[in-house]
Design a protein around this motif. Structure first.
Motif, PDB file in Angstrom:
ATOM      1  N   GLY A   1       7.902  66.147  17.684  1.00  0.00           N
ATOM      2  CA  GLY A   1       6.676  66.796  17.366  1.00  0.00           C
ATOM      3  C   GLY A   1       5.859  65.748  16.561  1.00  0.00           C
ATOM      4  O   GLY A   1       4.678  66.076  16.130  1.00  0.00           O
ATOM      5  N   LYS A   2       6.069  64.825  15.998  1.00  0.00           N
ATOM      6  CA  LYS A   2       5.569  63.614  15.078  1.00  0.00           C
ATOM      7  C   LYS A   2       4.374  62.856  16.000  1.00  0.00           C
ATOM      8  O   LYS A   2       4.878  62.509  17.071  1.00  0.00           O
ATOM      9  N   PRO A   3       3.279  62.668  15.744  1.00  0.00           N
ATOM     10  CA  PRO A   3       2.316  62.096  16.315  1.00  0.00           C
ATOM     11  C   PRO A   3       2.574  60.664  16.260  1.00  0.00           C
ATOM     12  O   PRO A   3       3.101  60.283  15.306  1.00  0.00           O
ATOM     13  N   ILE A   4       2.377  60.177  17.460  1.00  0.00           N
ATOM     14  CA  ILE A   4       2.724  58.599  17.557  1.00  0.00           C
ATOM     15  C   ILE A   4       1.409  57.794  17.344  1.00  0.00           C
ATOM     16  O   ILE A   4       0.413  58.023  18.441  1.00  0.00           O
ATOM     17  N   ALA A   5       0.897  57.029  16.492  1.00  0.00           N
ATOM     18  CA  ALA A   5      -0.172  56.312  16.240  1.00  0.00           C
ATOM     19  C   ALA A   5      -0.175  55.046  17.177  1.00  0.00           C
ATOM     20  O   ALA A   5       1.085  54.343  17.129  1.00  0.00           O
ATOM     21  N   GLY A   6      -1.085  54.562  17.623  1.00  0.00           N
ATOM     22  CA  GLY A   6      -1.169  52.991  18.320  1.00  0.00           C
ATOM     23  C   GLY A   6      -0.437  53.118  19.619  1.00  0.00           C
ATOM     24  O   GLY A   6      -0.015  52.159  20.147  1.00  0.00           O
ATOM     25  N   ALA A   7      -0.057  54.387  20.313  1.00  0.00           N
ATOM     26  CA  ALA A   7       0.399  54.395  21.575  1.00  0.00           C
ATOM     27  C   ALA A   7      -0.507  54.012  22.555  1.00  0.00           C
ATOM     28  O   ALA A   7      -1.718  54.406  22.563  1.00  0.00           O
ATOM     29  N   GLU A   8      -0.039  53.208  23.653  1.00  0.00           N
ATOM     30  CA  GLU A   8      -1.230  53.068  24.728  1.00  0.00           C
ATOM     31  C   GLU A   8      -1.161  53.987  25.817  1.00  0.00           C
ATOM     32  O   GLU A   8      -0.070  54.043  26.351  1.00  0.00           O
ATOM     33  N   LEU A   9      -2.150  54.404  26.476  1.00  0.00           N
ATOM     34  CA  LEU A   9      -2.416  55.143  27.561  1.00  0.00           C
ATOM     35  C   LEU A   9      -3.163  54.146  28.609  1.00  0.00           C
ATOM     36  O   LEU A   9      -4.407  53.646  28.364  1.00  0.00           O
ATOM     37  N   ASP A  10      -2.426  53.949  29.724  1.00  0.00           N
ATOM     38  CA  ASP A  10      -3.049  53.151  30.905  1.00  0.00           C
ATOM     39  C   ASP A  10      -3.371  53.742  31.988  1.00  0.00           C
ATOM     40  O   ASP A  10      -2.233  54.684  32.363  1.00  0.00           O
ATOM     41  N   ILE A  11      -4.461  54.140  32.285  1.00  0.00           N
ATOM     42  CA  ILE A  11      -5.031  55.143  33.129  1.00  0.00           C
ATOM     43  C   ILE A  11      -5.723  54.755  34.447  1.00  0.00           C
ATOM     44  O   ILE A  11      -6.587  53.803  34.613  1.00  0.00           O
ATOM     45  N   TRP A  12      -5.233  55.430  35.555  1.00  0.00           N
ATOM     46  CA  TRP A  12      -5.911  55.104  36.722  1.00  0.00           C
ATOM     47  C   TRP A  12      -6.130  56.486  37.900  1.00  0.00           C
ATOM     48  O   TRP A  12      -5.162  57.035  37.942  1.00  0.00           O
ATOM     49  N   HIS A  13      -7.232  56.391  38.371  1.00  0.00           N
ATOM     50  CA  HIS A  13      -7.154  57.456  39.424  1.00  0.00           C
ATOM     51  C   HIS A  13      -8.373  57.085  40.444  1.00  0.00           C
ATOM     52  O   HIS A  13      -8.954  56.109  40.343  1.00  0.00           O
ATOM     53  N   THR A  14      -8.488  57.709  41.627  1.00  0.00           N
ATOM     54  CA  THR A  14      -9.568  57.628  42.600  1.00  0.00           C
ATOM     55  C   THR A  14     -10.918  57.962  42.162  1.00  0.00           C
ATOM     56  O   THR A  14     -11.225  58.840  41.320  1.00  0.00           O
ATOM     57  N   SER A  15     -11.840  57.262  42.856  1.00  0.00           N
ATOM     58  CA  SER A  15     -13.013  57.577  42.894  1.00  0.00           C
ATOM     59  C   SER A  15     -13.384  58.798  43.885  1.00  0.00           C
ATOM     60  O   SER A  15     -12.578  59.296  44.610  1.00  0.00           O
ATOM     61  N   PRO A  16     -14.735  59.474  43.566  1.00  0.00           N
ATOM     62  CA  PRO A  16     -14.689  60.715  44.190  1.00  0.00           C
ATOM     63  C   PRO A  16     -15.051  60.433  45.865  1.00  0.00           C
ATOM     64  O   PRO A  16     -15.000  61.155  46.747  1.00  0.00           O
ATOM     65  N   ASN A  17     -14.856  59.009  46.295  1.00  0.00           N
ATOM     66  CA  ASN A  17     -14.927  58.818  47.483  1.00  0.00           C
ATOM     67  C   ASN A  17     -13.550  58.813  48.176  1.00  0.00           C
ATOM     68  O   ASN A  17     -13.413  58.229  49.329  1.00  0.00           O
ATOM     69  N   GLN A  18     -12.846  59.233  47.368  1.00  0.00           N
ATOM     70  CA  GLN A  18     -11.184  59.186  47.720  1.00  0.00           C
ATOM     71  C   GLN A  18     -10.413  57.743  47.791  1.00  0.00           C
ATOM     72  O   GLN A  18      -9.497  57.721  48.513  1.00  0.00           O
ATOM     73  N   LEU A  19     -11.250  56.802  47.337  1.00  0.00           N
ATOM     74  CA  LEU A  19     -10.586  55.607  47.299  1.00  0.00           C
ATOM     75  C   LEU A  19     -10.338  54.918  45.988  1.00  0.00           C
ATOM     76  O   LEU A  19     -11.172  55.264  44.869  1.00  0.00           O
ATOM     77  N   TYR A  20      -9.395  54.398  45.783  1.00  0.00           N
ATOM     78  CA  TYR A  20      -9.167  53.497  44.541  1.00  0.00           C
ATOM     79  C   TYR A  20     -10.222  52.288  44.488  1.00  0.00           C
ATOM     80  O   TYR A  20     -10.183  51.837  45.465  1.00  0.00           O
ATOM     81  N   ALA A  21     -10.423  51.835  43.103  1.00  0.00           N
ATOM     82  CA  ALA A  21     -11.333  50.512  43.022  1.00  0.00           C
ATOM     83  C   ALA A  21     -10.526  49.553  43.994  1.00  0.00           C
ATOM     84  O   ALA A  21     -11.174  48.697  44.430  1.00  0.00           O
ATOM     85  N   VAL A  22      -9.242  49.175  43.878  1.00  0.00           N
ATOM     86  CA  VAL A  22      -8.509  48.160  44.354  1.00  0.00           C
ATOM     87  C   VAL A  22      -8.428  48.115  46.009  1.00  0.00           C
ATOM     88  O   VAL A  22      -8.494  47.241  46.695  1.00  0.00           O
ATOM     89  N   GLN A  23      -8.984  49.392  46.544  1.00  0.00           N
ATOM     90  CA  GLN A  23      -9.067  49.528  48.201  1.00  0.00           C
ATOM     91  C   GLN A  23     -10.450  49.273  48.452  1.00  0.00           C
ATOM     92  O   GLN A  23     -10.622  49.588  49.582  1.00  0.00           O
ATOM     93  N   ASP A  24     -11.437  49.380  47.654  1.00  0.00           N
ATOM     94  CA  ASP A  24     -12.787  49.527  47.711  1.00  0.00           C
ATOM     95  C   ASP A  24     -13.754  48.446  47.475  1.00  0.00           C
ATOM     96  O   ASP A  24     -13.912  48.609  46.171  1.00  0.00           O
ATOM     97  N   LYS A  25     -14.186  47.566  48.100  1.00  0.00           N
ATOM     98  CA  LYS A  25     -15.026  46.379  47.703  1.00  0.00           C
ATOM     99  C   LYS A  25     -16.311  46.869  47.259  1.00  0.00           C
ATOM    100  O   LYS A  25     -16.781  46.262  46.170  1.00  0.00           O
ATOM    101  N   ASN A  26     -17.005  47.946  47.651  1.00  0.00           N
ATOM    102  CA  ASN A  26     -18.256  48.580  46.937  1.00  0.00           C
ATOM    103  C   ASN A  26     -18.105  49.321  45.714  1.00  0.00           C
ATOM    104  O   ASN A  26     -19.309  49.605  45.302  1.00  0.00           O
ATOM    105  N   GLN A  27     -16.799  49.362  45.113  1.00  0.00           N
ATOM    106  CA  GLN A  27     -16.751  49.942  43.703  1.00  0.00           C
ATOM    107  C   GLN A  27     -16.781  48.736  42.723  1.00  0.00           C
ATOM    108  O   GLN A  27     -16.026  47.646  43.042  1.00  0.00           O
ATOM    109  N   PRO A  28     -17.168  48.986  41.547  1.00  0.00           N
ATOM    110  CA  PRO A  28     -16.713  48.029  40.403  1.00  0.00           C
ATOM    111  C   PRO A  28     -15.408  47.843  40.406  1.00  0.00           C
ATOM    112  O   PRO A  28     -14.558  49.056  40.246  1.00  0.00           O
ATOM    113  N   GLU A  29     -14.847  46.582  40.180  1.00  0.00           N
ATOM    114  CA  GLU A  29     -13.528  46.449  40.220  1.00  0.00           C
ATOM    115  C   GLU A  29     -12.590  47.260  39.266  1.00  0.00           C
ATOM    116  O   GLU A  29     -11.390  47.691  39.669  1.00  0.00           O
TER     117      GLU A  29
END
Ligand code: BEZ
Ligand code: FE
Length: 279
Positions: free
Chosen positions: A139-167
Motif C-alpha cells: 500500500g505504500k506509494p511509489i515515487a518516481g515510478a514510470e508509466l509508458d502509455i500508448w493507445h489508438t487514435s479515434p480513427n482506430q489506428l496507432y500512430a505507428v500504423q498511420d502516416k497521417n498522425q503525428p509520430e
C-alpha cells in the motif's frame, strides 16, 4: 516396419541431433518442440498439400513483417500463445496489477510529458482525465515510478500504423510524484480491429472470427526495486470484452470511466485507477 514405428525412429534421431548441446534449457525446449511438432504431424496424418499450405502461410507471415508491421507477433497474439506465455511468466503476486500482452504496436522512445499533461496531439473524441497512484503491494506509494502509455487514435489506428498522425500521437511517458500520483489527459479510446490485410486476417476470416479488440489503453509501469508490469486497462461493457481477437482481457483489468461533473477539469470523462507493483 510400420509407418508409426519408422516415424518414432526418425523422431529419436532428430531429437538426438538437436538436443545434446551443453545448454540444458535449450535441450529441454528443443526436445519438447520436436516431440510436439512430429506428434502433431503424426496425429493428424499431415498431407503434403496441407504442409505446403502451412509453409506458404508462414512464408507470407514473414514477408508481411516490414517496418513496424509485425505479423508474427500478431499471429502469436491471435492464436492465444502470447497470452499463454504472459500467464506462465507473470503470476499475480500479493494483489499486484495483472499483466496483459504487449501487442505489436509498442514503440520505445515515447516523449516524456508533465504530470497532468496530454498525450493527444491530434484527433477528435471524448476527452478523459486519467489519474491515480502507483503503489507497492503493502500500500505504500511509489515515487518516481514510470508509466509508458500508448493507445489508438479515434480513427482506430496507432500512430505507428498511420502516416497521417503525428509520430508521437497517443503515446507518452510520465513519472509519479512524491505521493505516487500520476495524471494525464487523452481521448477516450474505442474498440479497433487488428490488421486484417495480411495472413493473420485470412486466418481470422477462415475461422469466422471478428478482428476486434475491446477499447483499451496500454501501460508499462516500472519503478526501481519493483517488478515492472506490462498491462492494459479495458473499458467495462465494451461489446468485444468477451471476444477479444487476441484473448488479452482479464477481469481485474476492467475499468469504469465516470462522467466528469467538475467543470474546472474541462474533460468529458474521469478514470481513477491505481497500479500496484510487486517488490
Ligand atoms: C494491441 O492491443 O495493440 C494489439 C495486441 C495484439 C494484437 C494486435 C494489437
Ligand atoms: Fe492495443
Amino acid at each position: 516396419m510400420t509407418q508409426t514405428n519408422s516415424n518414432q525412429l526418425l523422431l529419436d534421431q532428430v531429437i538426438a541431433a538437436y538436443s545434446r548441446t551443453d545448454n540444458e534449457r535449450w535441450n529441454t525446449v528443443i526436445e519438447s518442440l520436436l516431440r510436439h511438432l512430429h506428434g502433431f504431424a503424426n496425429e493428424v496424418g499431415l498431407r503434403p498439400e496441407e504442409w505446403w499450405t502451412a509453409i506458404d502461410f508462414l512464408t507470407r507471415t514473414g514477408q508481411s513483417c516490414v517496418g513496424p508491421r509485425q505479423e508474427f507477433i500478431l499471429l502469436s497474439d491471435a492464436l492465444g500463445l502470447s497470452s499463454a506465455v504472459d500467464n506462465l511468466n507473470n503470476a499475480t503476486m500479493g494483489g499486484a496489477t495483472e499483466s496483459a500482452v504487449t501487442g505489436p504496436f509498442y514503440a520505445p522512445h515515447s516523449p516524456h510529458i508533465e504530470n497532468g499533461g496530454s498525450i493527444a496531439l491530434a484527433g477528435e473524441g471524448e476527452t478523459v482525465l486519467i489519474r491515480g497512484r502507483v503503489l507497492a503491494t503493502d500500500g505504500k506509494p511509489i515515487a518516481g515510478a514510470e508509466l509508458d502509455i500508448w493507445h489508438t487514435s479515434p480513427n482506430q489506428l496507432y500512430a505507428v500504423q498511420d502516416k497521417n498522425q503525428p509520430e508521437m500521437n497517443f503515446r507518452g511517458k510520465l513519472r509519479t510524484t512524491a505521493d505516487g500520483g500520476f495524471a494525464f489527459r487523452t481521448i477516450k479510446p474505442i474498440a479497433y480491429p487488428v490488421p486484417v490485410d495480411g495472413p493473420v486476417g485470412q486466418l481470422l476470416g477462415k475461422a469466422g472470427r471478428h478482428p476486434m479488440r475491446p477499447a483499451h489503453i496500454h501501460f508499462i509501469v516500472s519503478a526501481e526495486g519493483y517488478r515492472s508490469v506490462t498491462t492494459q486497462l479495458f473499458t467495462r461493457g465494451d461489446e468485444y470484452i468477451g471476444s477479444d481477437a487476441v484473448f488479452g482481457v482479464k477481469d481485474s483489468l476492467l475499468i469504469d470511466y465516470q462522467r466528469n461533473t467538475d467543470r474546472s477539469l474541462a474533460v468529458d470523462w474521469l478514470l481513477e485507477h491505481d497500479f500496484v507493483l510487486a517488490g
